[in-house]
Motif scaffolding. Structure first.
Motif, PDB file in Angstrom:
ATOM      1  N   HIS A   1       3.490  -0.174   6.620  1.00 23.33           N
ATOM      2  CA  HIS A   1       3.337   0.265   5.236  1.00 23.33           C
ATOM      3  C   HIS A   1       2.886  -0.908   4.354  1.00 23.33           C
ATOM      4  O   HIS A   1       1.979  -0.760   3.519  1.00 23.33           O
TER       5      HIS A   1
ATOM      6  N   ARG B   1      -0.568  -1.340   2.264  1.00 24.68           N
ATOM      7  CA  ARG B   1      -0.508  -1.643   0.829  1.00 24.68           C
ATOM      8  C   ARG B   1      -1.294  -2.921   0.529  1.00 24.68           C
ATOM      9  O   ARG B   1      -2.022  -2.983  -0.465  1.00 24.68           O
TER      10      ARG B   1
ATOM     11  N   GLU C   1      -4.934  -2.115   0.547  1.00 33.62           N
ATOM     12  CA  GLU C   1      -5.295  -1.401  -0.671  1.00 33.62           C
ATOM     13  C   GLU C   1      -5.445  -2.389  -1.845  1.00 33.62           C
ATOM     14  O   GLU C   1      -6.388  -2.286  -2.640  1.00 33.62           O
TER      15      GLU C   1
END
Length: 130
Positions: free
Chosen positions: A10, A14, A17
């Motif tokens: 995760h 992130r 991104e």
């Protein structure tokens, strides 16, 4: 351990991104700064062109003003000079006749009519009143 792995995946997504968004923002900033620089260059060129144009206009106006000043100092047209001379000769000739009147010591000189008011100057022919 699987929760650490899921959390790591995760966080990696992130992170990707954030890096992608950062890259996108940097690209937008470069585009904005490039556009701003281009606009400033264009404005500078326009201001320089306007400055040159204004200088040329000032020079043209000054040249026209100089020509007009030269014309003013030239001799007037012969007909104008002749009329001016005749006018002042007439004034000098009739001044003695008018001097006493202008000083308030005498009536209007012989040969001149008294000025009438505007209402008295209006005259109607007899035919037009009928």
């Amino acid at each position: 351990m699987s929760s650490y792995l899921a959390q790591e995946v995760h966080l990696a997504r992130r992170h990707e991104e954030i890096l992608s968004r950062r890259s996108e923002l940097l690209q937008q900033m470069e585009t904005y700064l490039g556009d701003k620089k281009t606009k400033k260059t264009w404005q500078t060129q326009a201001a320089d062109a306007a400055h040159k144009r204004n200088g040329a206009l000032v020079n043209d106006i000054e040249a026209a003003e100089k020509k007009l000043q030269e014309r003013v100092h030239l001799h007037p047209h012969p007909d104008t000079a002749k009329l001016e001379t005749l006018y002042w000769a007439s004034v000098k000739e009739s001044l003695p006749k008018w001097e006493e009147f202008l000083l308030g010591r005498a009536e209007v000189p012989i040969g001149f009519k008294k000025m009438k008011t505007a209402k008295q100057n209006i005259s109607y022919p007899e035919d037009s009143q009928k």
